[in-house]
Design an enzyme around this catalytic site. Structure first.
Site, PDB file in Angstrom:
ATOM      1  CB  ALA A  12      -1.069  -0.005   1.158  1.00  0.00           C
ATOM      2  NE  ARG A  18      -2.475   5.085 -12.739  1.00  0.00           N
ATOM      3  CZ  ARG A  18      -2.149   3.536 -12.548  1.00  0.00           C
ATOM      4  NH1 ARG A  18      -2.999   2.735 -13.487  1.00  0.00           N
ATOM      5  NH2 ARG A  18      -1.892   2.945 -12.135  1.00  0.00           N
ATOM      6  CE  LYS A  25      -4.140   2.953  -5.595  1.00  0.00           C
ATOM      7  NZ  LYS A  25      -3.516   2.644  -6.673  1.00  0.00           N
ATOM      8  N   GLY A  79       8.855  -0.161  -6.460  1.00  0.00           N
ATOM      9  CA  GLY A  79       8.124  -1.228  -7.585  1.00  0.00           C
ATOM     10  C   GLY A  79       7.264  -2.517  -6.316  1.00  0.00           C
ATOM     11  CG  ASP A 104      -3.945  -1.119  -5.887  1.00  0.00           C
ATOM     12  OD1 ASP A 104      -4.177  -2.085  -5.919  1.00  0.00           O
ATOM     13  OD2 ASP A 104      -3.801  -0.810  -7.011  1.00  0.00           O
ATOM     14  CB  ALA A 365     -43.505  20.553  15.451  1.00  0.00           C
ATOM     15  CG  ASN A 371     -25.933  20.600  21.774  1.00  0.00           C
ATOM     16  OD1 ASN A 371     -25.961  21.044  21.219  1.00  0.00           O
ATOM     17  ND2 ASN A 371     -25.482  19.397  21.622  1.00  0.00           N
TER      18      ASN A 371
END
Ligand code: UD1
Ligand code: CA
Length: 455
Positions: A12, A18, A25, A79, A104, A365, A371
């Site tokens: 990772a 991209r 990613k 790599g 990924d 209502a 708070n």
């Protein structure tokens, strides 16, 4: 934990260029969970030990997302082969198999990983098992080149492939199972004389074959093995996952009136006979009890909804919302860090934040629990059976005893004893006949103005 025969590495560290993102990613979310979290979940039942995520320096949030898995740092992204080398010091001395996964490639299933390990341990003892797939568009995927015996001979990256090799439909998903003691020493032999100038993990196959060892392929459906490289891929992956989560919800006994407009998180839990209307979104951390009805247009995250509750339409439940059995939360009601006990109702236009609402209480209502004073948050406690009149403000910290009734339009700032009737608003004054007089004065005034001028 039982010692396991299998270790796992999740790669990772890639920049994910991209994605055009400042975040790693693998931290981009799918169904509310970071991509790499899906990989960790699929691995979990295999009880691999150790599990190591290879990340780049500065990716501490990834380390948090994969914990308790360990991390190894790859300082330069040279790599996929180089990335496994970065974890090598932690893998030294392991005797069993090593699974290599990509952060990924989030949808890999536990069953597929098990199938790979079974194949790795089969009688012909392949040193490497590669997970193959046949995507409709093989695009940039590595191609699996088969030998005359039908075994795997090599993996060729698309950019390095000849046109014949590019025509191969069987592709590398990226996942591998290796016999660690045999194959890990080959990492040292990887070279970067290729189109990308990288140390490719995929070259291990050719190196293993050169040793005379076998390499094998397990195939899985391409849908399970999609790699996410761009935002478009991310959206496509989200769509696949949502389709799966919707099918799962229905298979487990929920009714989805319009499945395509309901969005789940990977961890959404639903009871039996839950009915979900159109346009409902579940963020992470939601558990829904049996027989709950969630009407159209609700947004729900970090919430527990008790059996038989009714939510929406147009309700928002935020983290810490807990609804008891049969509670009702209606239109334009927001609940945050608040509990509604059994049978409590807040049916319209209300904010309940940092609050306890007792059983069968009715919140009128337009009620607001105020708070936050600009500095800190305080709690509002409303007892069982309380009736809060419309448009009331409860200024926290404040407690309303059980059975009390609060008149409409009240601003409640002090403790209310049980069973008291509270009127905390300006008194009404009726001026008899004044309306008629007012109208008469105004009408005269208008007539005198509109008289035509003489001369
Ligand atoms: C890789 C495979 C390709 C396969 C495809 C499947 C190689 C050389 N190619 O290509 O055969 O079809 O996956 O999706 O392995 N990573 C690191 N450090 C690095 C480089 C990458 O940790 O230095 C990680 C990335 O974060 C990512 C994974 O490895 O999670 C794959 O890297 P990526 O660059 O996306 O490989 P692909 O070009 O997709
Ligand atoms: Ca990739």
């Amino acid at each position: 934990m039982k010692p396991s025969r299998t270790a796992a590495v999740i790669l990772a560290a890639g920049k994910g260029t991209r994605m055009k993102s400042r975040w790693p990613k693998v931290m981009h979310r799918l169904a509310g969970r970071p991509m790499i979290g899906h990989v960790v979940e699929s691995l979990r039942p295999l009880r691999c030990d150790p599990v190591i995520a290879v990340i780049a320096p500065g990716m501490e949030d990834v380390a948090k997302a994969v914990a308790p898995a360990a991390v190894a740092y790859q300082r330069k992204q040279l790599g996929t082969g180089h990335a496994v080398t970065a974890a090598a010091s932690r893998l030294r001395g392991i005797k069993g198999d090593l699974l290599v996964l990509y952060g990924d490639t989030p949808f890999i299933s536990t069953a597929t990983l098990q199938a790979m390990l079974r194949r790795r341990r089969a009688g012909d003892d392949p040193a490497i098992v590669v997970l193959g797939m046949r995507p409709t568009d093989p695009g940039e995927y590595g191609r699996l080149v088969l030998g005359r015996d039908g075994g795997l001979e090599a993996i060729v990256e698309a950019r390095d492939a000849t046109s014949d090799e590019r025509a191969i439909g069987l592709c590398n998903s990226g996942v591998m199972a290796l016999d660690a003691p045999r194959v890990l020493p080959l990492l040292k032999a990887l070279r970067n004389d290729n189109a990308k100038g990288e140390y490719y993990l995929t070259d291990l196959v050719g190196l293993a074959r050169a040793q005379g060892w076998r390499a094998a392929i397990v195939e899985a459906p391409a849908e399970e093995l999609v790699g996410v490289n761009s935002r478009a891929d991310l959206a496509a992956a989200e769509a696949l996952l949502q389709a799966r989560l919707r099918r799962r919800a229905m298979a487990q006994g929920a009714t989805l009136i319009d499945p395509a407009s309901v969005f789940f998180s990977a961890d959404t839990r639903l009871g039996r006979d839950v009915v979900i209307g159109p346009n409902v979104v579940f963020g992470p951390g939601v558990a829904v009890g049996d027989n709950v009805e969630i009407r159209a247009f609700c947004h729900i995250e970090g919430a527990r909804i008790g059996a038989g509750a009714v939510v929406g339409p147009f309700a928002r439940l935020r983290p810490g919302a807990v609804l008891g059995t049969g509670a009702h939360v209606g239109n334009f009601v927001e609940v945050k860090n608040a509990r509604l006990a059994a049978g409590a109702k807040a049916n319209h236009l209300t904010y309940l934040g940092d609050a306890e609402i007792g059983a069968a209480a009715n919140i009128g209502a337009g009620t607001i629990t105020a708070n936050y004073d600009g500095f800190r948050k305080s709690r509002t406690r409303i007892g069982a059976g309380v009736s809060v009149g419309s448009n009331s403000v409860l200024v926290a910290p404040v407690t309303v005893g059980k059975g009390a009734i609060i008149g409409a339009g009240s601003v409640v700032t002090e403790t209310v004893p049980a069973d008291a009737l509270v009127l905390a608003r300006g008194r009404q004054t009726n001026l008899k006949g004044r309306a008629r007089k007012f109208r008469a004065e105004r009408t005269r005034g208008l007539k005198s103005k509109s008289k035509p001028k003489r001369g």
